[in-house]
Design an enzyme around this catalytic site. Structure first.
Site, PDB file in Angstrom:
ATOM      1  N   ASP A   9      53.448  65.966  -1.709  1.00 34.34           N
ATOM      2  CA  ASP A   9      53.026  65.901  -0.302  1.00 34.34           C
ATOM      3  C   ASP A   9      53.766  66.942   0.530  1.00 34.34           C
ATOM      4  O   ASP A   9      53.200  67.564   1.424  1.00 34.34           O
ATOM      5  CB  ASP A   9      53.347  64.520   0.288  1.00 34.34           C
TER       6      ASP A   9
ATOM      7  N   ASP B 231      55.042  69.843  -0.394  1.00 35.83           N
ATOM      8  CA  ASP B 231      54.515  71.190  -0.637  1.00 35.83           C
ATOM      9  C   ASP B 231      53.130  71.337   0.013  1.00 35.83           C
ATOM     10  O   ASP B 231      52.786  72.382   0.565  1.00 35.83           O
ATOM     11  CB  ASP B 231      54.408  71.462  -2.148  1.00 35.83           C
ATOM     12  N   TYR B 232      52.341  70.266  -0.061  1.00 39.97           N
ATOM     13  CA  TYR B 232      50.989  70.303   0.522  1.00 39.97           C
ATOM     14  C   TYR B 232      51.075  70.449   2.047  1.00 39.97           C
ATOM     15  O   TYR B 232      50.379  71.273   2.642  1.00 39.97           O
ATOM     16  CB  TYR B 232      50.243  69.017   0.141  1.00 39.97           C
ATOM     17  N   ASP B 233      51.980  69.660   2.665  1.00 42.27           N
ATOM     18  CA  ASP B 233      52.145  69.748   4.125  1.00 42.27           C
ATOM     19  C   ASP B 233      52.583  71.149   4.533  1.00 42.27           C
ATOM     20  O   ASP B 233      52.115  71.699   5.531  1.00 42.27           O
ATOM     21  CB  ASP B 233      53.183  68.727   4.618  1.00 42.27           C
TER      22      ASP B 233
ATOM     23  N   LYS C  52      54.173  52.340   8.074  1.00 38.57           N
ATOM     24  CA  LYS C  52      52.954  53.028   7.636  1.00 38.57           C
ATOM     25  C   LYS C  52      53.032  53.049   6.117  1.00 38.57           C
ATOM     26  O   LYS C  52      53.838  53.782   5.529  1.00 38.57           O
ATOM     27  CB  LYS C  52      52.913  54.442   8.205  1.00 38.57           C
TER      28      LYS C  52
ATOM     29  N   ARG D  27      38.161  54.778   2.200  1.00 36.90           N
ATOM     30  CA  ARG D  27      37.885  55.497   3.448  1.00 36.90           C
ATOM     31  C   ARG D  27      36.965  56.690   3.237  1.00 36.90           C
ATOM     32  O   ARG D  27      36.110  56.968   4.073  1.00 36.90           O
ATOM     33  CB  ARG D  27      39.207  55.965   4.066  1.00 36.90           C
TER      34      ARG D  27
ATOM     35  N   GLU E 190      45.729  48.678   3.725  1.00 38.56           N
ATOM     36  CA  GLU E 190      46.170  49.669   2.750  1.00 38.56           C
ATOM     37  C   GLU E 190      46.330  49.025   1.378  1.00 38.56           C
ATOM     38  O   GLU E 190      46.911  47.944   1.267  1.00 38.56           O
ATOM     39  CB  GLU E 190      47.529  50.220   3.229  1.00 38.56           C
TER      40      GLU E 190
ATOM     41  N   CYS F  15      79.232  57.578 -30.697  1.00 40.12           N
ATOM     42  CA  CYS F  15      79.845  57.102 -31.948  1.00 40.12           C
ATOM     43  C   CYS F  15      79.077  57.568 -33.183  1.00 40.12           C
ATOM     44  O   CYS F  15      79.550  57.389 -34.302  1.00 40.12           O
ATOM     45  CB  CYS F  15      79.927  55.584 -31.961  1.00 40.12           C
TER      46      CYS F  15
ATOM     47  N   CYS G  92      81.739  51.866 -27.314  1.00 43.95           N
ATOM     48  CA  CYS G  92      80.806  52.698 -26.542  1.00 43.95           C
ATOM     49  C   CYS G  92      80.460  52.120 -25.175  1.00 43.95           C
ATOM     50  O   CYS G  92      79.936  52.823 -24.327  1.00 43.95           O
ATOM     51  CB  CYS G  92      79.523  52.941 -27.335  1.00 43.95           C
TER      52      CYS G  92
END
Ligand code: IVH
Length: 659
Positions: free
Chosen positions: A35, A37-39, A109, A130, A165, A400, A418
């Site tokens: 998101d 990078d997209y924005d 949101k 939608r 949603e 080990c 360990c």
């Protein structure tokens, strides 16, 4: 830093990229870019479009879901709108001022997909996404497969429409992603991508749990809060109550900012994904007065928090053993800024998950921060360089060298040295100090609660601490405590363990390559812990079958645990073999015990033989005095017969030991 202005060709390429990222995201759920990078890409397109209004953005800046094929066969009777963004404090003040002093509500949101669901006489009749806002895809069949919060039948014969949603909780996401990987597909990037990828596929063979929360419902109500109360009455979960219990009401801008900040602070602890806070007018009268633009209302707005998903290059996968003995995989990443923090390490699920996805060093991966503070690498993202070799987990514990116990998804190493849990479990096991009630569950709980990090810590535990210790979960998700009665038993057994013979204490330390026999040999040879600690490698190696390598492990193990041994001694744990009086009737005799001897365990029978001056051995040889067994056809029995070694019946042997 200012970005260089785009040429028209760059602009067209950026629009192409945005379109195909959005299309693949909305249509298939495949995520080509995060998101964030997209924005950033859309911001660059917006800036270029401002400078060159005649350039064609092909709708990526104006449509509700840019680039998406509506795929819609369902027309929404009332459009499903989007929300305008408010980005800073000033924007929030302007929005609150626009409400003219009327109350402003602030709620989470949710980061999922918008859905509209019609009920007829209490039955779920239609569910639609939608889409482009006017028409959306019919997903009734998928919703009827089961979405928490959207029952196929309500408790009452209600007819109406609920909007909200569909999202995945962190738990939903983990399960959905694991199921998808098990079915042979790539893991999901984050929960919104997972919902987008799941809700359209009718013929999915794997389960993808999803959850619904409402933010709108049909009917005449004077205000949003009454509207939502009605949704609750009908049994729908509502978005406004999820994070804060009640929808937050702000009388002015400062209160709205405080409410946004409160949700922002809670965000990391929420078990569901949110990408912002919704500011909305409570009163219908305010909403009517303000009205709507073509695709967004003037009476509501979205405040966005920083993106929770980033993309970066996977540089390495570190394999370790966690405190509870389980394998932990840590991804080493090129630093990436996600939700206010620079991330260089992230967790990965489990070895099979990593393998099944074909994760490779050098690959670009998605990093998601949700629900807790530890970010996780979820999946490869976008185009990948060619020729990378998929990562394969090591077959053995890197600490080990023992092969992993692969009986569960999170592989386990059982070597006591360990992990803290292994050390405690081994100390308490039947062959060592034999502490009753102190199995895996209790030892994991002690380590998780920070009450015991080594075996000496066990001897300062109190009954009260143990009684309050959470040791499991009920089916309903409640916590099970150890309780007073069990706590008292454990304390009594710990007290008794202090009197266990010295050889068990040596065994219980869990030194590598040592076990029950080595414990007995060392106790018999050195008699006291002080003498054992003063022994040289050569002296230890001289003991029959020990050899230099085991001897060195003993020296190293004792040295690394010297603090623990001192604390055990101070707690009163046996640190020597008692001076025995009386004769040693088994002096010079060697017995091999195969199978059980009445009244003894494997360990106690060997201890008794040695107490009487004899030797307990595991294999039949020419020097064996007798084989103790009730079987006559085993390999040991055959070998004994061949060598002319007598076979003693276990019951008879028990009598011999008792005398
Ligand atoms: S109110 C007019 N409330 O955010 C639209 N939306 O960009 C009314 N969303 O499409 C939306 N949580 O899918 C509202 N508590 C919430 C929300 C919420 C998530 C989504 C919704 C909407 C998008 C707005």
């Amino acid at each position: 830093m200012t970005e260089a202005a785009l040429t028209e060709a760059d602009f067209a390429a950026a629009v192409d990229q945005a379109q195909s990222a959005a299309k693949s995201y909305y249509d298939t759920g495949d995520v080509l870019m995060t998101d964030a990078d997209y924005d950033a890409l859309l911001d660059r397109i917006t800036a270029a479009k401002k400078a060159h209004p005649d350039w064609d953005d092909r709708g990526v800046l104006t449509r509700v879901a840019a680039g998406v094929s509506s795929g819609g066969d369902v027309r929404h009777p009332v459009p499903m709108m989007s929300l305008d963004k408010v980005t800073g404090e000033d924007d929030v003040r302007t929005f609150v001022a626009s409400l003219g002093g009327d109350p402003c509500l602030v709620e989470v949101k949710l980061d999922g997909l918008a859905i509209r669901v019609e009920y007829k006489s209490g039955r779920l009749a239609l569910a639609a996404l939608r889409g482009d806002g006017s028409t959306g895809e019919n997903v009734t069949a998928q919703v009827l497969r089961g979405i928490a919060g959207l029952p196929a039948r309500l408790g009452t014969a209600w007819t109406g429409e609920v909007r909200g949603e569909v999202y995945m909780t962190v738990g939903d996401f983990e399960a959905a992603s694991a199921n998808r990987v098990a079915a042979g597909s790539k893991a999901f990037i984050n929960s919104r991508g997972a919902v987008a990828g799941s809700i359209r596929s009718i013929d999915r063979t794997y389960e993808t749990p999803m959850t619904f929360a409402a933010y709108d419902i049909s009917g005449d109500f004077p205000a949003h809060r009454e509207r939502m109360a009605h949704a609750v009455e009908l049994g729908f979960p509502v978005a406004g109550q999820l994070a804060t219990g009640e929808i937050q009401v702000a009388g002015d801008a400062e209160a709205a900012l405080a409410a946004i900040a409160r949700i922002g602070e809670l965000r990391r602890d929420l078990e569901f994904p949110i990408d912002g806070a919704v500011l909305t007018a409570d009163l219908e009268s305010t909403r009517r007065r303000l009205g709507s633009a073509s695709r967004t209302p003037y009476w509501a707005a979205a405040f966005k928090y920083p993106a929770d998903t980033g993309s970066t290059v996977l540089r390495d996968i570190e394999v370790r053993v966690g405190r509870t003995g389980r394998i932990t995989l840590r991804a080493v990443l090129d630093p990436v800024f996600v939700d206010g923090t620079t991330i260089t390490y992230a967790t990965l699920h489990n070895p099979s998950f990593v393998e099944e996805q074909g994760l490779a060093i050098g690959q670009t991966v998605a990093v998601w921060r949700a629900g807790d503070v530890i970010p996780r690498v979820t999946a490869p993202i976008g185009e990948q360089p060619h020729g990378l070799t998929p990562w394969t987990p090591p077959e053995a514990c890197p600490q080990c060298g023992e092969p992993w116990d692969k009986s569960s998804l999170l592989w386990r190493c059982h070597t006591a040295s360990c992990s803290a849990t292994n050390a405690l479990e081994y100390w308490c096991s039947r062959d060592a100090l034999d502490v009753e009630g102190a199995g895996e569950a209790l030892c994991v709980a002690l380590v998780n609660a920070g009450l015991a990090n080594d075996v000496a810590d066990l001897y300062v535990l109190t009954e009260e601490q143990l009684a309050e210790l959470p040791v499991g979960n009920t089916k309903a998700g409640g916590v099970v405590l150890l309780g007073k009665l069990n706590a008292a038993k454990v304390i009594a057994s710990l007290e008794h363990s202090k009197t266990q013979p010295f050889n068990r204490v040596i065994t219980g330390l869990g030194i590598r390559m040592t076990g029950r026999s080595v414990g007995r040999w060392l106790a018999a040879r050195f008699k006291t812990m002080d003498a054992l600690r003063a022994a040289t490698v050569e002296e230890i190696a001289e003991i029959d079958k020990m050899g230099l390598i085991k001897a060195q492990h003993v020296i190293d193990g004792l040295a690394s645990m010297s603090g623990v041994i001192d604390r055990l001694a101070a707690a009163g744990v046996t640190m020597s073999v008692p001076e025995t009086e009386g004769d040693k009737p088994l002096e010079g005799k060697t017995y091999v015990v195969s199978g059980s001897v009445p009244g003894y365990t494997r360990t106690t029978v060997s201890e008794r033989i040695e107490q009487l001056g004899g030797r307990a051995s595991g294999s039949v040889s020419a020097t064996t005095t007798a084989l103790v067994t009730s079987e006559t056809t085993t390999a040991k029995a055959t070998k004994a017969a061949k060598l002319g070694i007598p076979i003693i019946d276990p019951a008879e042997f028990a009598n011999l030991l008792a005398d």
